[in-house]
Motif scaffolding. Structure first.
Motif, PDB file in Angstrom:
ATOM      1  N   GLN A 411      -1.290  -3.474   1.214  1.00 27.66           N
ATOM      2  CA  GLN A 411      -0.337  -3.750   2.296  1.00 27.66           C
ATOM      3  C   GLN A 411      -0.739  -5.021   3.052  1.00 27.66           C
ATOM      4  OE1 GLN A 411       2.192  -1.677   2.062  1.00 27.66           O
ATOM      5  NE2 GLN A 411       1.033  -0.447   0.603  1.00 27.66           N
ATOM      6  N   GLN A 412      -0.867  -6.117   2.322  1.00 25.93           N
ATOM      7  CA  GLN A 412      -1.334  -7.354   2.936  1.00 25.93           C
ATOM      8  C   GLN A 412      -0.369  -7.897   3.986  1.00 25.93           C
ATOM      9  OE1 GLN A 412      -4.355  -9.038   2.574  1.00 25.93           O
ATOM     10  NE2 GLN A 412      -4.913  -7.095   1.604  1.00 25.93           N
ATOM     11  N   ARG A 413       0.913  -7.631   3.827  1.00 25.11           N
ATOM     12  CA  ARG A 413       1.883  -8.076   4.833  1.00 25.11           C
ATOM     13  C   ARG A 413       1.547  -7.495   6.199  1.00 25.11           C
ATOM     14  NH1 ARG A 413       6.426  -5.753   6.914  1.00 25.11           N
ATOM     15  NH2 ARG A 413       6.133  -3.961   5.554  1.00 25.11           N
ATOM     16  N   LEU A 414       1.050  -6.247   6.218  1.00 23.51           N
ATOM     17  CA  LEU A 414       0.697  -5.596   7.477  1.00 23.51           C
ATOM     18  C   LEU A 414      -0.695  -6.022   7.949  1.00 23.51           C
ATOM     19  CD1 LEU A 414       1.947  -1.958   6.750  1.00 23.51           C
ATOM     20  CD2 LEU A 414       3.244  -3.942   7.534  1.00 23.51           C
ATOM     21  N   LEU A 415      -1.638  -6.054   7.037  1.00 19.28           N
ATOM     22  CA  LEU A 415      -3.011  -6.377   7.419  1.00 19.28           C
ATOM     23  C   LEU A 415      -3.124  -7.794   7.973  1.00 19.28           C
ATOM     24  CD1 LEU A 415      -4.927  -4.707   4.457  1.00 19.28           C
ATOM     25  CD2 LEU A 415      -4.659  -3.838   6.785  1.00 19.28           C
ATOM     26  N   ALA A 416      -2.225  -8.673   7.555  1.00 18.94           N
ATOM     27  CA  ALA A 416      -2.251 -10.043   8.060  1.00 18.94           C
ATOM     28  C   ALA A 416      -1.961 -10.099   9.556  1.00 18.94           C
ATOM     29  CB  ALA A 416      -1.236 -10.895   7.309  1.00 18.94           C
ATOM     30  N   THR A 417      -1.367  -9.050  10.099  1.00 24.73           N
ATOM     31  CA  THR A 417      -1.011  -9.022  11.515  1.00 24.73           C
ATOM     32  C   THR A 417      -2.135  -8.441  12.372  1.00 24.73           C
ATOM     33  OG1 THR A 417       1.246  -8.584  10.739  1.00 24.73           O
ATOM     34  CG2 THR A 417       0.876  -8.388  13.076  1.00 24.73           C
ATOM     35  N   ALA A 418      -3.168  -7.885  11.760  1.00 28.40           N
ATOM     36  CA  ALA A 418      -4.271  -7.284  12.515  1.00 28.40           C
ATOM     37  C   ALA A 418      -4.945  -8.337  13.387  1.00 28.40           C
ATOM     38  CB  ALA A 418      -5.291  -6.662  11.558  1.00 28.40           C
ATOM     39  N   PRO A 419      -5.512  -7.926  14.523  1.00 28.69           N
ATOM     40  CA  PRO A 419      -6.109  -8.905  15.441  1.00 28.69           C
ATOM     41  C   PRO A 419      -7.419  -9.503  14.942  1.00 28.69           C
ATOM     42  CG  PRO A 419      -6.454  -6.685  16.259  1.00 28.69           C
ATOM     43  CD  PRO A 419      -5.525  -6.570  15.083  1.00 28.69           C
ATOM     44  N   ARG A 420      -7.981  -8.950  13.879  1.00 32.14           N
ATOM     45  CA  ARG A 420      -9.175  -9.513  13.256  1.00 32.14           C
ATOM     46  C   ARG A 420      -8.994  -9.447  11.751  1.00 32.14           C
ATOM     47  NH1 ARG A 420     -14.225  -5.517  12.858  1.00 32.14           N
ATOM     48  NH2 ARG A 420     -14.201  -6.499  10.805  1.00 32.14           N
ATOM     49  N   ASP A 421      -9.736 -10.252  11.032  1.00 27.75           N
ATOM     50  CA  ASP A 421      -9.670 -10.197   9.575  1.00 27.75           C
ATOM     51  C   ASP A 421     -10.194  -8.843   9.101  1.00 27.75           C
ATOM     52  OD1 ASP A 421      -8.671 -12.759   9.484  1.00 27.75           O
ATOM     53  OD2 ASP A 421     -10.638 -13.688   9.157  1.00 27.75           O
ATOM     54  N   ILE A 422      -9.468  -8.233   8.173  1.00 26.79           N
ATOM     55  CA  ILE A 422      -9.792  -6.901   7.691  1.00 26.79           C
ATOM     56  C   ILE A 422     -10.280  -6.992   6.254  1.00 26.79           C
ATOM     57  CG2 ILE A 422      -8.880  -4.586   7.210  1.00 26.79           C
ATOM     58  CD1 ILE A 422      -8.991  -5.265  10.183  1.00 26.79           C
ATOM     59  N   THR A 423     -11.377  -6.287   5.952  1.00 23.41           N
ATOM     60  CA  THR A 423     -11.912  -6.228   4.598  1.00 23.41           C
ATOM     61  C   THR A 423     -11.698  -4.841   4.014  1.00 23.41           C
ATOM     62  OG1 THR A 423     -14.118  -5.463   5.271  1.00 23.41           O
ATOM     63  CG2 THR A 423     -13.717  -7.861   5.290  1.00 23.41           C
ATOM     64  N   GLU A 424     -11.891  -4.724   2.728  1.00 22.02           N
ATOM     65  CA  GLU A 424     -11.817  -3.403   2.096  1.00 22.02           C
ATOM     66  C   GLU A 424     -12.888  -2.479   2.646  1.00 22.02           C
ATOM     67  OE1 GLU A 424     -10.478  -3.590  -2.331  1.00 22.02           O
ATOM     68  OE2 GLU A 424     -11.524  -5.492  -1.922  1.00 22.02           O
ATOM     69  N   GLU A 425     -14.050  -3.022   2.982  1.00 26.98           N
ATOM     70  CA  GLU A 425     -15.120  -2.214   3.567  1.00 26.98           C
ATOM     71  C   GLU A 425     -14.707  -1.683   4.939  1.00 26.98           C
ATOM     72  OE1 GLU A 425     -15.552  -5.222   2.149  1.00 26.98           O
ATOM     73  OE2 GLU A 425     -16.483  -4.430   0.309  1.00 26.98           O
ATOM     74  N   ASP A 426     -13.978  -2.513   5.710  1.00 23.12           N
ATOM     75  CA  ASP A 426     -13.468  -2.048   6.996  1.00 23.12           C
ATOM     76  C   ASP A 426     -12.540  -0.851   6.810  1.00 23.12           C
ATOM     77  OD1 ASP A 426     -14.748  -4.068   8.491  1.00 23.12           O
ATOM     78  OD2 ASP A 426     -13.053  -5.437   8.236  1.00 23.12           O
ATOM     79  N   LEU A 427     -11.635  -0.958   5.851  1.00 23.25           N
ATOM     80  CA  LEU A 427     -10.692   0.132   5.605  1.00 23.25           C
ATOM     81  C   LEU A 427     -11.421   1.399   5.174  1.00 23.25           C
ATOM     82  CD1 LEU A 427      -7.892  -1.843   3.712  1.00 23.25           C
ATOM     83  CD2 LEU A 427      -7.831  -1.039   6.085  1.00 23.25           C
ATOM     84  N   ALA A 428     -12.416   1.251   4.319  1.00 26.67           N
ATOM     85  CA  ALA A 428     -13.188   2.421   3.880  1.00 26.67           C
ATOM     86  C   ALA A 428     -13.875   3.079   5.071  1.00 26.67           C
ATOM     87  CB  ALA A 428     -14.214   2.004   2.830  1.00 26.67           C
TER      88      ALA A 428
END
Length: 438
Positions: A411-428
């Motif tokens: 869901q990169q369209r959504l993650l691009a709107t997050a206030p910080r860069d998000i990694t797969e490790e963050d999601l885990a």
């Protein structure tokens, strides 16, 4: 003068008619379009209330148009259910306008029908990449009147159409400015009999919409775009902030009361005031996030809902009247929200603490002003309205984390709107910590 960051934000909204009895005026509202044939899209549960039939009769009487009803929209729509609706629309058309009567599922189904009765191709041509081919519509869509009967999704305000792609076990969507309804008709009287769990789940969707758009990356911190690159989700901005703040304030005074009223079985008319506040909050949050965007909780929610196994929430039924296996969208969003906002706190502490104060204006939740404050407020609301205590309560465990991360990362369209860069490790990390909240 060229800059490396954005200097422009965009805002758009449908025409809005709100208030008790507003749904009785749709025929008049369609007169200016010269309609001769109109399609009403709804689902079996809403059809059983009589609201769609009443609206269809009123539109026919006011306009002289032939009104055709499709009443098989699926709660939590899938690619298969949307294809069925599209095939009906193509076979029964042409139409001059579409009316969606129901929750977000019916409204999103109507958006898909509207797209594909006016444009060539199939559903996956338009679904967001990388799941689909993200094709833009070539032709204008029909006028679409969205009439919500639940207080939650804000679909009457947005450019988004959400669906579950069954073969991939993931939720995704279609996003384009032309999907936005022409008019939103918000009649709180249609929501008075909304059951308790539907009220709770839909209300958490309102809350997440408002919170995610309010904490989204500021529009001026986004990379600069050319005009043709602009998308509906442009990041938090002064206009979307105003809608999101008002939605959170309304929720603070009405959400628990609306759920308790539905749970107690009191006369629905006695809860009219809080139902009106919830209806306003849902639309206001939609007017906010439909332009600013959502981020981590929604990205995580899509695979949570898409990979459901045996969890059957109260008050949700399938086409046969049975409780269907599903994690309703608003519930799926809320299940990771406390940990998601713990993750994003450092990107905008002031925003997170301001949101906590809006949602807990009297300081009933005891937690210090730091990264734990907003998660504690959210957990308190979830517990009070009856949302399950984390992912484990709806059937997920540690062995599911990798697959859930994969679905959320898509869901990169959504993650691009997050206030910080998000990694797969963050999601885990968010998903692991969301197995249990209290």
């Amino acid at each position: 003068m060229a800059t490396s960051t954005e200097t422009v934000f965009t805002y758009a909204a449908p025409a809005l008619k709100m208030g008790s009895g507003a749904s009785a005026e749709i025929g008049h509202d369609l007169l200016s379009y010269g309609v001769r044939r109109v399609l009403v899209v709804t689902d079996p549960g809403v059809a059983a209330t009589g609201h769609p039939a009443r609206i269809a009769e009123q539109v026919a009487a006011a306009t002289g148009a032939e009104v055709v009803v499709f009443d098989r929209a699926r709660v939590e729509p899938t690619d298969a259910s949307m294809i069925e609706a599209v095939e009906f629309g193509r076979a029964e058309g042409p139409f001059d306008a579409i009316i969606a009567v129901g929750g977000g599922s019916s409204i999103d189904t109507a958006k898909a029908v509207n797209l594909l009765v006016t444009n060539p191709g199939d559903l996956m041509d338009y679904v967001n990449a990388p799941v689909g081919r993200a094709q833009a519509p070539q032709h204008p869509l029909l006028p679409l009147v969205a009439v919500p009967t639940t207080t939650g999704t804000g679909a009457e305000s947005t450019t988004i159409c959400v669906l579950d792609v069954l073969a991939l076990e993931v939720k995704t969507g279609i996003s384009h400015a032309r999907l936005r309804p022409t008019m939103a008709v918000v009649d709180p009287d249609l929501t008075l009999t909304q059951p308790a769990m539907v009220t709770a789940s839909s209300g958490m969707d309102i809350l997440s919409h408002a919170l995610e758009s309010y904490t989204a990356r500021w529009y001026a911190d986004q990379p600069a775009k050319r005009p043709e690159q602009r998308v509906p989700y442009c990041g938090s901005n002064p206009i979307s902030d105003a809608w999101s703040e008002k939605a959170m304030s309304l929720l603070a005074s009405s959400f628990r009361a609306a759920v308790n009223a539905a749970r107690s079985g009191e006369d629905p008319s006695e809860a009219r005031t809080v139902r009106e506040q919830m209806a306003m909050a849902a639309t206001f949050a939609g007017l906010g996030f439909g332009n600013a965007g959502v981020h981590v909780p929604h990205a995580c929610a899509y695979p949570i809902a898409g990979r459901v196994r045996g969890y059957r929430p109260d008050d949700y039924v399938d086409h046969d009247g049975d409780r269907a296996p599903m994690v309703p969208h608003g519930m799926a969003v809320s299940l990771t929200a406390p940990e998601a906002f713990r993750l994003t706190f450092e990107a905008s502490p002031t925003r997170h603490l301001a949101a906590a104060r809006l949602l807990d204006p009297h300081g009933a939740v005891s937690a210090p002003d730091g990264p734990d404050r907003l998660p504690a407020v959210l957990a308190s609301i979830m517990r009070d309205v009856g949302i399950p205590n984390g992912l484990a309560a709806v059937g997920f465990g540690e062995s599911d984390v990798d697959a859930l991360v994969e679905g959320a990362w898509a869901q990169q369209r959504l993650l691009a709107t997050a206030p910080r860069d998000i990694t797969e490790e963050d999601l885990a990390g968010v998903l692991r910590a969301s197995m249990e909240h209290w």
